[in-house]
Design an enzyme around this catalytic site. Structure first.
Site, PDB file in Angstrom:
ATOM      1  N   SER A 141      48.270  40.342  43.454  1.00  0.00           N
ATOM      2  CA  SER A 141      47.347  41.373  42.970  1.00  0.00           C
ATOM      3  C   SER A 141      48.167  42.536  42.435  1.00  0.00           C
ATOM      4  O   SER A 141      49.323  42.728  42.838  1.00  0.00           O
ATOM      5  CB  SER A 141      46.475  41.881  44.120  1.00  0.00           C
ATOM      6  OG  SER A 141      45.713  43.004  43.721  1.00  0.00           O
ATOM      7  N   TYR A 154      45.053  46.179  52.729  1.00  0.00           N
ATOM      8  CA  TYR A 154      44.956  45.162  51.663  1.00  0.00           C
ATOM      9  C   TYR A 154      46.210  45.215  50.783  1.00  0.00           C
ATOM     10  O   TYR A 154      46.807  44.178  50.484  1.00  0.00           O
ATOM     11  CB  TYR A 154      43.696  45.363  50.810  1.00  0.00           C
ATOM     12  CG  TYR A 154      43.585  44.340  49.696  1.00  0.00           C
ATOM     13  CD1 TYR A 154      43.359  43.003  49.978  1.00  0.00           C
ATOM     14  CD2 TYR A 154      43.754  44.711  48.358  1.00  0.00           C
ATOM     15  CE1 TYR A 154      43.289  42.048  48.968  1.00  0.00           C
ATOM     16  CE2 TYR A 154      43.674  43.772  47.338  1.00  0.00           C
ATOM     17  CZ  TYR A 154      43.441  42.439  47.650  1.00  0.00           C
ATOM     18  OH  TYR A 154      43.392  41.496  46.645  1.00  0.00           O
TER      19      TYR A 154
HETATM   20  P1  NDP Z   1      36.024  35.496  46.172  1.00  0.00           P
HETATM   21  O1  NDP Z   1      35.501  36.234  47.348  1.00  0.00           O
HETATM   22  O2  NDP Z   1      35.091  35.146  45.075  1.00  0.00           O
HETATM   23  O3  NDP Z   1      36.778  34.173  46.654  1.00  0.00           O
HETATM   24  C1  NDP Z   1      37.614  34.176  47.780  1.00  0.00           C
HETATM   25  C2  NDP Z   1      37.900  32.749  48.193  1.00  0.00           C
HETATM   26  O4  NDP Z   1      38.784  32.781  49.324  1.00  0.00           O
HETATM   27  C3  NDP Z   1      36.644  32.004  48.606  1.00  0.00           C
HETATM   28  O5  NDP Z   1      36.686  30.710  48.081  1.00  0.00           O
HETATM   29  C4  NDP Z   1      36.733  31.988  50.120  1.00  0.00           C
HETATM   30  O6  NDP Z   1      36.142  30.792  50.620  1.00  0.00           O
HETATM   31  C5  NDP Z   1      38.245  31.945  50.336  1.00  0.00           C
HETATM   32  N1  NDP Z   1      38.605  32.422  51.663  1.00  0.00           N
HETATM   33  C6  NDP Z   1      38.462  33.657  52.170  1.00  0.00           C
HETATM   34  N2  NDP Z   1      38.859  33.675  53.456  1.00  0.00           N
HETATM   35  C7  NDP Z   1      39.271  32.412  53.749  1.00  0.00           C
HETATM   36  C8  NDP Z   1      39.768  31.788  54.918  1.00  0.00           C
HETATM   37  N3  NDP Z   1      39.949  32.466  56.059  1.00  0.00           N
HETATM   38  N4  NDP Z   1      40.092  30.481  54.862  1.00  0.00           N
HETATM   39  C9  NDP Z   1      39.912  29.788  53.728  1.00  0.00           C
HETATM   40  N5  NDP Z   1      39.435  30.312  52.584  1.00  0.00           N
HETATM   41  C10 NDP Z   1      39.107  31.612  52.618  1.00  0.00           C
HETATM   42  O7  NDP Z   1      37.212  36.416  45.605  1.00  0.00           O
HETATM   43  P2  NDP Z   1      38.301  36.164  44.461  1.00  0.00           P
HETATM   44  O8  NDP Z   1      38.091  34.873  43.789  1.00  0.00           O
HETATM   45  O9  NDP Z   1      38.349  37.381  43.634  1.00  0.00           O
HETATM   46  O10 NDP Z   1      39.629  36.137  45.341  1.00  0.00           O
HETATM   47  C11 NDP Z   1      40.602  35.104  45.242  1.00  0.00           C
HETATM   48  C12 NDP Z   1      41.989  35.716  45.392  1.00  0.00           C
HETATM   49  O11 NDP Z   1      42.220  36.619  44.324  1.00  0.00           O
HETATM   50  C13 NDP Z   1      42.196  36.519  46.670  1.00  0.00           C
HETATM   51  O12 NDP Z   1      43.481  36.220  47.190  1.00  0.00           O
HETATM   52  C14 NDP Z   1      42.145  37.963  46.191  1.00  0.00           C
HETATM   53  O13 NDP Z   1      42.876  38.837  47.029  1.00  0.00           O
HETATM   54  C15 NDP Z   1      42.764  37.803  44.835  1.00  0.00           C
HETATM   55  N6  NDP Z   1      42.514  38.886  43.889  1.00  0.00           N
HETATM   56  C16 NDP Z   1      41.245  39.195  43.495  1.00  0.00           C
HETATM   57  C17 NDP Z   1      41.029  40.222  42.599  1.00  0.00           C
HETATM   58  C18 NDP Z   1      39.676  40.637  42.173  1.00  0.00           C
HETATM   59  O14 NDP Z   1      39.541  41.762  41.612  1.00  0.00           O
HETATM   60  N7  NDP Z   1      38.639  39.823  42.356  1.00  0.00           N
HETATM   61  C19 NDP Z   1      42.155  40.943  42.014  1.00  0.00           C
HETATM   62  C20 NDP Z   1      43.441  40.551  42.503  1.00  0.00           C
HETATM   63  C21 NDP Z   1      43.603  39.546  43.388  1.00  0.00           C
HETATM   64  P3  NDP Z   1      35.230  30.679  51.917  1.00  0.00           P
HETATM   65  O15 NDP Z   1      34.576  32.020  52.115  1.00  0.00           O
HETATM   66  O16 NDP Z   1      34.272  29.578  51.588  1.00  0.00           O
HETATM   67  O17 NDP Z   1      36.182  30.309  53.003  1.00  0.00           O
HETATM   68  C1  8X3 Z   2      42.129  43.186  43.934  1.00  0.00           C
HETATM   69  C2  8X3 Z   2      42.308  44.274  42.934  1.00  0.00           C
HETATM   70  O1  8X3 Z   2      42.497  46.773  42.590  1.00  0.00           O
HETATM   71  O2  8X3 Z   2      40.832  46.020  44.184  1.00  0.00           O
HETATM   72  O3  8X3 Z   2      43.333  42.704  44.399  1.00  0.00           O
HETATM   73  O4  8X3 Z   2      43.145  45.930  44.729  1.00  0.00           O
HETATM   74  S1  8X3 Z   2      42.184  45.819  43.680  1.00  0.00           S
END
Ligand code: NDP
Ligand code: 8X3
Length: 254
Positions: A141, A154
């Site tokens: 991120s 985070y």
């Molecule tokens: P979502 O909430 O849409 O997806 C998150 C995914 O992670 C889900 O499929 C969830 O599945 C899974 N997950 C969460 N906790 C667990 C766990 N304990 N075990 C297994 N799976 C888990 O968010 P995003 O798609 O945005 O997030 C995906 C990644 O991208 C993360 O690492 C996030 O930090 C990163 N990210 C996101 C950004 C954003 O702005 N959206 C920006 C930068 C990075 P389930 O709940 O079914 O287990």
């Molecule tokens: C998710 C993006 O800017 O909320 O990793 O940290 S931010």
């Protein structure tokens, strides 16, 4: 490029992980899709199978070390030639000063984003030995590059992902396993709904007045890394929406 191999994605039930599954299915590789919400995984897997992709699903909470090991032990033989591990599962929980932080939120983020990534990688890496073009892609991120108010734990967890990506790249050099990260800025997924404990109105304010990235935009970046010639190691792709220049510099139009 020989695509008779497998791509394993954690957190494939939603957002970036789901978009990556849909995009990477087009490479012709088999897919292993994991998350806690098995119903969503099955719906996704059924749709991909209809398009001709071989998919194995497993319910997995990456925070559970024993479950990570048992999951890897149980992968069927035809899916064990894992070329790509996409460590995507992760979350933010809460946004506020460290002095009033919710310690359950802290545990959830550290256990998932940091320890979960380690548990899955430790268990999966031996299956990647000797697989041509093997690679690990960690979803980091911008929060792994910078900090912002209230982002404390985070940001720390994603800085740890950044450190692990660079460390793993060194450790796995001798094994021929390349290690990359994709580091997104604001992507509209369920991320903010999860961060604010289901408060979708508050989640919507995060993206108000700007055009955020789509999960598909991140899938494009991951696809580039995964389909690049095997001579290439992409270290990191830091990717923002056009309206964002850093964690704290965001242009909102209303
Ligand atoms: P979502 O909430 O849409 O997806 C998150 C995914 O992670 C889900 O499929 C969830 O599945 C899974 N997950 C969460 N906790 C667990 C766990 N304990 N075990 C297994 N799976 C888990 O968010 P995003 O798609 O945005 O997030 C995906 C990644 O991208 C993360 O690492 C996030 O930090 C990163 N990210 C996101 C950004 C954003 O702005 N959206 C920006 C930068 C990075 P389930 O709940 O079914 O287990
Ligand atoms: C998710 C993006 O800017 O909320 O990793 O940290 S931010």
């Amino acid at each position: 490029m020989d695509m008779n191999n497998t791509i394993l994605i954690t957190g494939a039930s939603s957002g970036i992980g789901k978009a990556c599954a849909e995009r990477l299915a087009k490479t012709g590789s088999k897919l292993i899709l994991t998350a806690r919400r098995g119903d969503r995984l099955e719906t996704l897997a059924d749709a991909l199978r209809k398009e001709g992709t071989e998919v194995y699903t497993a319910i997995l909470d990456v925070r559970d070390r024993a479950a990570c090991e048992a999951f890897v032990d149980a992968i069927p033989s035809e899916f064990r030639n894992i070329r790509v591990l996409l460590n995507n599962a992760g979350l933010a929980a809460g946004l506020g000063p460290v002095q009033s932080g919710d310690t359950d939120h802290w545990d959830r983020m550290i256990d998932t984003n940091l320890k979960g990534l380690l548990y899955v990688s430790r268990a999966v890496i031996p299956l990647m030995y000797g697989v041509e073009g093997a690679q690990i892609v960690n979803i980091g991120s911008v929060a792994g590059k910078e900090v912002y108010p209230g982002g404390n734990v985070y940001c720390a967890s994603k800085h740890a992902v950044d450190a692990l990506t660079r460390s793993m790249r060194i450790d796995l050099l001798e094994k021929g396993i390349r290690v990359s990260s994709v580091s997104p800025g604001m992507v509209e997924t369920e991320f903010s709904i999860v961060r604010f404990d289901g408060d979708s109105d508050r989640a919507a304010t995060v993206y108000k007045g700007l055009e955020p990235l789509l999960a598909d935009d991140i899938a494009d970046a991951v696809n580039y890394i995964v389909t690049a010639p095997f001579r290439i190691t992409v270290a990191d792709i830091l990717i923002f929406p056009a309206a964002q220049a850093s964690s704290r510099d965001v242009l909102r139009r209303n």
